[in-house]
Design an enzyme around this catalytic site. Structure first.
Site: not given
Ligand code: NAD
Length: 487
Positions: A156, A254, A288, A467
């Site tokens: 995002n 996060e 997020c 963080e």
């Molecule tokens: P996601 O969990 O699908 O992916 C995040 C990352 O994890 C990607 O790089 C993905 O390739 C990797 N990943 C997926 N499966 C994995 C595995 N088995 N092992 C290791 N890595 C793996 O999330 P997304 O769809 O990319 O992002 C959206 C989500 O992120 C939303 O839920 C949003 O709220 C959250 N988010 C949180 C924050 C925060 O600071 N809390 C900030 C931004 C986004």
């Protein structure tokens, strides 16, 4: 590095660009047109193994560089990002679908700030000393870099969140295996060259691309990667925790959010309205921290509903390169369909009334792009799926409330606890509510105002750890207490 950055992306390993060992590639889509515009490596355990070996080799000297040397390199990386503002903003906008203006004014400047902030912060990072009075002893704490660490980030805010992890990790003296989201790899790819130009030694930062289930999983499972900083979905976070806990890896998680926006009648109405438009729909609602559940005090509910809906209808959804666009395209077809499936609950499950939006938008010349109207849904209760699950798109819900106790119970009655926004001029109420909100971050009469020194993170299903500022430098170091007895 490829000259045409709109085609093939490579891994950045040991300071140079290379193809993945498996020669497996994944399509990279342009959200604004729905078309494939390049490909990226789907790296496997062999690529991670090789990158870890490079990182380990680099660690012995990088961990011994002086604070000034490290700081200087981080500041140069910040300058390098700023010097390429236009190129990076265009790349981010094309890869993610976000309006170019947003990438240029928020995402890329913040990526530069991340390096500049931690380049400066490391020069001020100190450890504690405890004098054991009466025992003739002094304790001091050493903070040592961990070694090889992993940084995994979402799509995002691609370069913004990628650098938010990498900068403190390398500032603290670690070497990094970093994986950006496979959905938005482009600016992470471009970062490699900037790091080389800034004089970052080979192996200190290795940017390895690929799917979560292949590349990401190989990072989780590698025994020499001792700590992982992860930002992404709560389900993925659970999987990370399950995989890494038995290996005793240090984890920072996060995760998702379902943030409440509490609006009281005594607020600065115009400022609240303007900011609530942003906190609802900035980045197509894919932040997020977006306030996706809006609760409004009943005495101004009708007025707010009418004003808000009329302002939302004026928002322009357009191709991300348009300077008029308030919203661009959603990040992927899969994500668009997920968001649409939530909107459909209003029809299939009677979960609320759509006040505006709800439909896909077709833009001439970009008919397959992932555009969606900003959508406002009035919901009957806080317990409905629309108010309980993270939608992560341009969809917000509205509900009235009568008392502080009532709105607090709505705000907290959700599995998530990332951020919340409160609109009131009453200082006593501000203190009462801020104290009771179950969230890592409370914004009062503002939204997404960030001071990089402050702790950032969530409670409950929104994550573990913090963080930002020295919290991040503490995460990326191991403390060791030394106790000296003297006579
Ligand atoms: P996601 O969990 O699908 O992916 C995040 C990352 O994890 C990607 O790089 C993905 O390739 C990797 N990943 C997926 N499966 C994995 C595995 N088995 N092992 C290791 N890595 C793996 O999330 P997304 O769809 O990319 O992002 C959206 C989500 O992120 C939303 O839920 C949003 O709220 C959250 N988010 C949180 C924050 C925060 O600071 N809390 C900030 C931004 C986004």
């Amino acid at each position: 590095m490829n000259n045409d950055y709109a085609t093939r992306i490579q891994n950045y390993s040991n300071g140079s660009y290379q193809d993945p060992a498996s020669n497996q590639w994944i399509d990279n889509y342009e959200p604004s047109s729905g078309k494939i515009y390049g490909d990226i490596p789907n790296s496997n355990a062999n690529d991670i193994e090789e990158a870890v070996a490079f990182a380990k080799a680099a660690f012995s000297s990088w961990s011994q560089t002086t604070i000034e040397q490290r700081s200087r390199i981080l500041l140069k990386i910040a300058d390098g990002i700023e010097a390429r503002l236009q190129q990076l903003a265009e790349a981010e906008s094309r890869d993610n679908g976000k309006p170019i203006g947003l990438a240029k004014s928020v995402d890329i400047p913040r990526a530069a700030s991340n390096f500049r902030f931690f380049g400066n912060a490391i020069t001020q990072f100190a450890s504690e000393s405890h004098e054991s009075i009466g025992l003739n002893a002094i304790n001091f704490t050493l903070r040592k870099p961990i070694g090889v660490v992993g940084c995994i980030s979402p799509w995002n805010l691609p370069l913004y969140l990628f650098t938010w992890k990498i900068a403190p990790a390398i500032a603290a003296g670690n070497c990094v295996i970093a994986k950006p989201s496979e959905v938005t790899p482009m600016t992470a790819y471009l970062l490699g060259e900037i790091c080389t130009e800034a004089g970052l030694p080979p192996g200190v930062l290795n940017i390895i691309h690929g799917l979560g289930t292949t590349t990401g999983q190989a990072i989780l499972e590698h025994p020499e990667i001792k700590a992982i900083s992860f930002t992404g979905g709560t389900k993925t976070g659970e999987h990370l925790a399950r995989t890494c806990a038995p290996m005793f890896k240090k984890l920072s998680l996060e995760l998702g959010g379902k943030n409440p926006n509490l609006i009281f009648a005594d607020c600065d109405y115009e400022h609240m309205l303007e900011t609530t438009l942003r906190s609802s729909f900035a980045n197509q609602g894919q932040i997020c921290l977006c306030g996706s559940r809006i609760f409004v005090e009943r005495s101004i509910y009708k007025k707010f509903k009418s004003d808000f809906v009329s302002r939302v209808k004026q928002l322009v959804v357009d191709h991300p390169s348009s300077t008029k666009a308030n919203l661009g395209a959603l990040v992927s077809k899969q994500h668009l369909e997920k968001v649409q499936s939530y909107i459909a609950l209003t029809k299939t499950k009677g979960q609320g009334t759509i006040l505006c939006g709800g439909n896909r938008i077709i833009i001439k010349g970009y008919e397959e792009g992932y555009y969606l109207e900003p959508t406002v849904i009035e919901v009957p209760s806080n317990t409905c799926t629309l108010n309980q699950e993270e939608i992560f798109g341009p969809v917000v819900t509205l509900m009235p409330f009568d008392t502080e106790e009532e709105v607090l119970s709505y705000a907290n009655d959700v599995t998530y606890g990332l951020s919340s926004t409160l609109w009131t001029k009453d200082i006593d109420r501000t203190m009462r509510i801020s104290n009771q909100l179950q969230a890592g971050i409370v914004w009062v009469n503002t939204w997404m105002m960030r001071d990089l020194r402050t702790p950032f993170g969530g409670v409950k299903a929104s994550g573990v750890g913090r963080e930002g500022g020295f919290e991040a430098l503490r995460f990326f170091t191991e403390s060791k207490n030394v106790c000296i007895k003297y006579s």
